[in-house]
Design a protein around this motif. Structure first.
Motif, PDB file in Angstrom:
ATOM      1  N   ASN A   1       4.801  -4.479 -10.550  1.00 19.23           N
ATOM      2  CA  ASN A   1       3.839  -3.604 -11.229  1.00 19.23           C
ATOM      3  C   ASN A   1       3.548  -2.440 -10.280  1.00 19.23           C
ATOM      4  O   ASN A   1       2.733  -2.554  -9.370  1.00 19.23           O
ATOM      5  CB  ASN A   1       2.563  -4.373 -11.559  1.00 19.23           C
ATOM      6  CG  ASN A   1       1.539  -3.524 -12.293  1.00 19.23           C
ATOM      7  OD1 ASN A   1       1.523  -2.295 -12.183  1.00 19.23           O
ATOM      8  ND2 ASN A   1       0.673  -4.169 -13.053  1.00 19.23           N
ATOM      9  N   LYS A   2       4.263  -1.335 -10.493  1.00 22.65           N
ATOM     10  CA  LYS A   2       4.163  -0.216  -9.538  1.00 22.65           C
ATOM     11  C   LYS A   2       2.794   0.439  -9.564  1.00 22.65           C
ATOM     12  O   LYS A   2       2.294   0.873  -8.524  1.00 22.65           O
ATOM     13  CB  LYS A   2       5.252   0.825  -9.827  1.00 22.65           C
ATOM     14  CG  LYS A   2       6.620   0.381  -9.368  1.00 22.65           C
ATOM     15  CD  LYS A   2       7.622   1.516  -9.441  1.00 22.65           C
ATOM     16  CE  LYS A   2       7.931   1.917 -10.861  1.00 22.65           C
ATOM     17  NZ  LYS A   2       8.652   0.856 -11.605  1.00 22.65           N
ATOM     18  N   SER A   3       2.187   0.507 -10.713  1.00 20.40           N
ATOM     19  CA  SER A   3       0.877   1.176 -10.776  1.00 20.40           C
ATOM     20  C   SER A   3      -0.167   0.392  -9.998  1.00 20.40           C
ATOM     21  O   SER A   3      -1.064   0.967  -9.387  1.00 20.40           O
ATOM     22  CB  SER A   3       0.437   1.361 -12.228  1.00 20.40           C
ATOM     23  OG  SER A   3       0.330   0.118 -12.872  1.00 20.40           O
TER      24      SER A   3
ATOM     25  N   LYS B   1      12.876  -0.942 -11.585  1.00 29.57           N
ATOM     26  CA  LYS B   1      12.799  -2.031 -12.555  1.00 29.57           C
ATOM     27  C   LYS B   1      11.416  -2.672 -12.512  1.00 29.57           C
ATOM     28  O   LYS B   1      10.656  -2.474 -11.561  1.00 29.57           O
ATOM     29  CB  LYS B   1      13.863  -3.086 -12.259  1.00 29.57           C
ATOM     30  CG  LYS B   1      15.279  -2.581 -12.389  1.00 29.57           C
ATOM     31  CD  LYS B   1      16.271  -3.705 -12.209  1.00 29.57           C
ATOM     32  CE  LYS B   1      17.694  -3.212 -12.438  1.00 29.57           C
ATOM     33  NZ  LYS B   1      18.679  -4.290 -12.274  1.00 29.57           N
ATOM     34  N   ASP B   2      11.103  -3.455 -13.533  1.00 31.59           N
ATOM     35  CA  ASP B   2       9.834  -4.190 -13.478  1.00 31.59           C
ATOM     36  C   ASP B   2      10.027  -5.706 -13.517  1.00 31.59           C
ATOM     37  O   ASP B   2       9.068  -6.460 -13.370  1.00 31.59           O
ATOM     38  CB  ASP B   2       8.878  -3.735 -14.589  1.00 31.59           C
ATOM     39  CG  ASP B   2       9.527  -3.819 -15.957  1.00 31.59           C
ATOM     40  OD1 ASP B   2       9.034  -3.141 -16.885  1.00 31.59           O
ATOM     41  OD2 ASP B   2      10.518  -4.559 -16.115  1.00 31.59           O
ATOM     42  N   LYS B   3      11.269  -6.126 -13.675  1.00 30.04           N
ATOM     43  CA  LYS B   3      11.522  -7.563 -13.719  1.00 30.04           C
ATOM     44  C   LYS B   3      12.956  -7.841 -13.315  1.00 30.04           C
ATOM     45  O   LYS B   3      13.876  -7.089 -13.654  1.00 30.04           O
ATOM     46  CB  LYS B   3      11.267  -8.073 -15.144  1.00 30.04           C
ATOM     47  CG  LYS B   3      11.540  -9.545 -15.366  1.00 30.04           C
ATOM     48  CD  LYS B   3      11.311  -9.918 -16.828  1.00 30.04           C
ATOM     49  CE  LYS B   3      11.724 -11.349 -17.122  1.00 30.04           C
ATOM     50  NZ  LYS B   3      11.531 -11.700 -18.550  1.00 30.04           N
ATOM     51  N   ASN B   4      13.126  -8.931 -12.566  1.00 25.92           N
ATOM     52  CA  ASN B   4      14.466  -9.406 -12.264  1.00 25.92           C
ATOM     53  C   ASN B   4      14.434 -10.924 -12.258  1.00 25.92           C
ATOM     54  O   ASN B   4      13.513 -11.535 -11.707  1.00 25.92           O
ATOM     55  CB  ASN B   4      14.951  -8.872 -10.910  1.00 25.92           C
ATOM     56  CG  ASN B   4      16.410  -9.192 -10.658  1.00 25.92           C
ATOM     57  OD1 ASN B   4      17.190  -9.365 -11.590  1.00 25.92           O
ATOM     58  ND2 ASN B   4      16.789  -9.293  -9.388  1.00 25.92           N
ATOM     59  N   GLU B   5      15.443 -11.512 -12.881  1.00 27.49           N
ATOM     60  CA  GLU B   5      15.445 -12.967 -13.065  1.00 27.49           C
ATOM     61  C   GLU B   5      16.731 -13.556 -12.514  1.00 27.49           C
ATOM     62  O   GLU B   5      17.814 -12.991 -12.684  1.00 27.49           O
ATOM     63  CB  GLU B   5      15.334 -13.261 -14.565  1.00 27.49           C
ATOM     64  CG  GLU B   5      15.039 -14.676 -14.931  1.00 27.49           C
ATOM     65  CD  GLU B   5      14.750 -14.827 -16.423  1.00 27.49           C
ATOM     66  OE1 GLU B   5      14.615 -13.790 -17.118  1.00 27.49           O
ATOM     67  OE2 GLU B   5      14.669 -15.957 -16.898  1.00 27.49           O
TER      68      GLU B   5
ATOM     69  N   THR C   1       0.812  -1.213   0.000  1.00 31.98           N
ATOM     70  CA  THR C   1       0.000   0.000   0.000  1.00 31.98           C
ATOM     71  C   THR C   1       0.848   1.267   0.000  1.00 31.98           C
ATOM     72  O   THR C   1       0.356   2.329  -0.361  1.00 31.98           O
ATOM     73  CB  THR C   1      -0.922   0.022   1.230  1.00 31.98           C
ATOM     74  OG1 THR C   1      -0.127  -0.121   2.418  1.00 31.98           O
ATOM     75  CG2 THR C   1      -1.933  -1.120   1.177  1.00 31.98           C
ATOM     76  N   ASN C   2       2.097   1.143   0.396  1.00 30.84           N
ATOM     77  CA  ASN C   2       2.944   2.323   0.549  1.00 30.84           C
ATOM     78  C   ASN C   2       3.724   2.598  -0.734  1.00 30.84           C
ATOM     79  O   ASN C   2       4.618   1.845  -1.108  1.00 30.84           O
ATOM     80  CB  ASN C   2       3.914   2.086   1.720  1.00 30.84           C
ATOM     81  CG  ASN C   2       4.716   3.310   2.098  1.00 30.84           C
ATOM     82  OD1 ASN C   2       4.821   4.255   1.311  1.00 30.84           O
ATOM     83  ND2 ASN C   2       5.280   3.310   3.284  1.00 30.84           N
ATOM     84  N   SER C   3       3.397   3.680  -1.420  1.00 31.99           N
ATOM     85  CA  SER C   3       4.068   3.982  -2.684  1.00 31.99           C
ATOM     86  C   SER C   3       5.510   4.449  -2.481  1.00 31.99           C
ATOM     87  O   SER C   3       6.248   4.632  -3.441  1.00 31.99           O
ATOM     88  CB  SER C   3       3.278   5.063  -3.440  1.00 31.99           C
ATOM     89  OG  SER C   3       3.168   6.224  -2.638  1.00 31.99           O
ATOM     90  N   MET C   4       5.922   4.618  -1.225  1.00 32.20           N
ATOM     91  CA  MET C   4       7.286   5.054  -0.938  1.00 32.20           C
ATOM     92  C   MET C   4       8.257   3.875  -0.786  1.00 32.20           C
ATOM     93  O   MET C   4       9.434   4.073  -0.505  1.00 32.20           O
ATOM     94  CB  MET C   4       7.324   5.913   0.325  1.00 32.20           C
ATOM     95  CG  MET C   4       6.537   7.196   0.202  1.00 32.20           C
ATOM     96  SD  MET C   4       7.038   8.167  -1.233  1.00 32.20           S
ATOM     97  CE  MET C   4       8.668   8.690  -0.724  1.00 32.20           C
ATOM     98  N   PHE C   5       7.767   2.654  -0.924  1.00 29.28           N
ATOM     99  CA  PHE C   5       8.698   1.520  -0.918  1.00 29.28           C
ATOM    100  C   PHE C   5       9.567   1.587  -2.161  1.00 29.28           C
ATOM    101  O   PHE C   5       9.068   1.824  -3.267  1.00 29.28           O
ATOM    102  CB  PHE C   5       7.943   0.194  -0.895  1.00 29.28           C
ATOM    103  CG  PHE C   5       7.280  -0.128   0.413  1.00 29.28           C
ATOM    104  CD1 PHE C   5       6.055  -0.768   0.446  1.00 29.28           C
ATOM    105  CD2 PHE C   5       7.888   0.172   1.625  1.00 29.28           C
ATOM    106  CE1 PHE C   5       5.440  -1.091   1.650  1.00 29.28           C
ATOM    107  CE2 PHE C   5       7.277  -0.133   2.827  1.00 29.28           C
ATOM    108  CZ  PHE C   5       6.048  -0.767   2.834  1.00 29.28           C
TER     109      PHE C   5
END
Lengths: 115, 114
Positions: B67-69, B54-58, B26-30
């Motif tokens: 998915n930040k949004s 980033k949006d992906k790490n493998e 819930t915290n957008s500051m993470f």
């Protein structure tokens, strides 16, 4: 592979007694932490320690708790007068940080039982 | 404190298939997220992490998607193995925390059946 160690694995104490939980963090790590997990609940942050002082603490970490790095290798958590609700698994963790990463490496935990 | 939530307490998957573990925050500051695996009577073991930029790490069989949004992250394990059976925790670090304080979710117990 280097690892965080903790002693004892299990500590039983009577309410009101003092306990000291011991940890040896990974040797080249700079940040040290204590977390606890009460049975059935989340892992909760207690305190972080850097450069020989507390850098952040939670509201759980009241005056009954203290931490110390007495000799450059050990990192201890002291509970001055234990209460029944202090019964939990206590995890020590350490981290390098400063490298664009914040991975913390956890020890196996000490199970504290307060009777 | 419900800032990090894992809404599925358990997941059962057949060996060889994909395991998908989910986490909402819930915290957008993470600004940093981590996944840990925990066996009984052991401490949490670090698995994989991802920065909020980033949006992906493998890493091998493990992939984390962010998915930040939607304030959502997931851990994919492919292929799942019986030794992956454990409790999986997601954790988050706040941007305001210089010391790396982690906030954990409740955990999801994964069972991989042979």
């Amino acid at each position: 592979e280097p690892e965080v160690t903790q002693t004892p694995s299990h500590q039983v104490t009577q309410m009101g007694q003092e306990v000291i939980l011991r940890c040896v963090p990974i040797s080249n790590h700079l940040y040290f932490y204590w977390y606890r997990q009460i049975l059935g609940q989340k892992v909760e942050f207690l305190v972080s320690f850097y450069n020989n002082e507390i850098s952040e603490k939670s509201e759980i970490f009241d005056d009954q708790f203290s931490v110390e790095r007495p000799d450059g290798s050990n990192f201890t958590l002291k509970i001055r007068s234990t209460k029944l609700e202090d019964s939990a698994m206590y995890f020590c963790a350490s981290s390098q940080q400063g490298l664009s990463s914040y991975e913390q490496y956890f020890g196996p935990g000490t199970r504290l039982t307060v009777t | 404190d419900q800032q990090v939530k894992q809404n599925s307490p358990s997941l059962s998957v057949q060996e060889g298939r994909i395991s998908i573990l989910n986490c909402d925050y819930t915290n957008s500051m993470f600004d940093y997220f981590l996944w840990y695996k925990k066996y009984p009577a052991e401490g949490p073991t670090f698995l994989i992490s991802i920065s909020s930029i980033k949006d992906k790490n493998e890493d091998g069989r493990f992939t984390v998607f962010l998915n930040k949004s939607a304030k959502h992250l997931s851990l994919h394990i492919v292929p799942s193995q019986p030794g992956d059976s454990a409790v999986y925790f997601c954790a988050a670090k706040g941007a305001s925390s210089n010391t790396g304080k982690l906030i954990f979710g409740q955990g999801t117990t994964l069972q991989v059946k042979p």
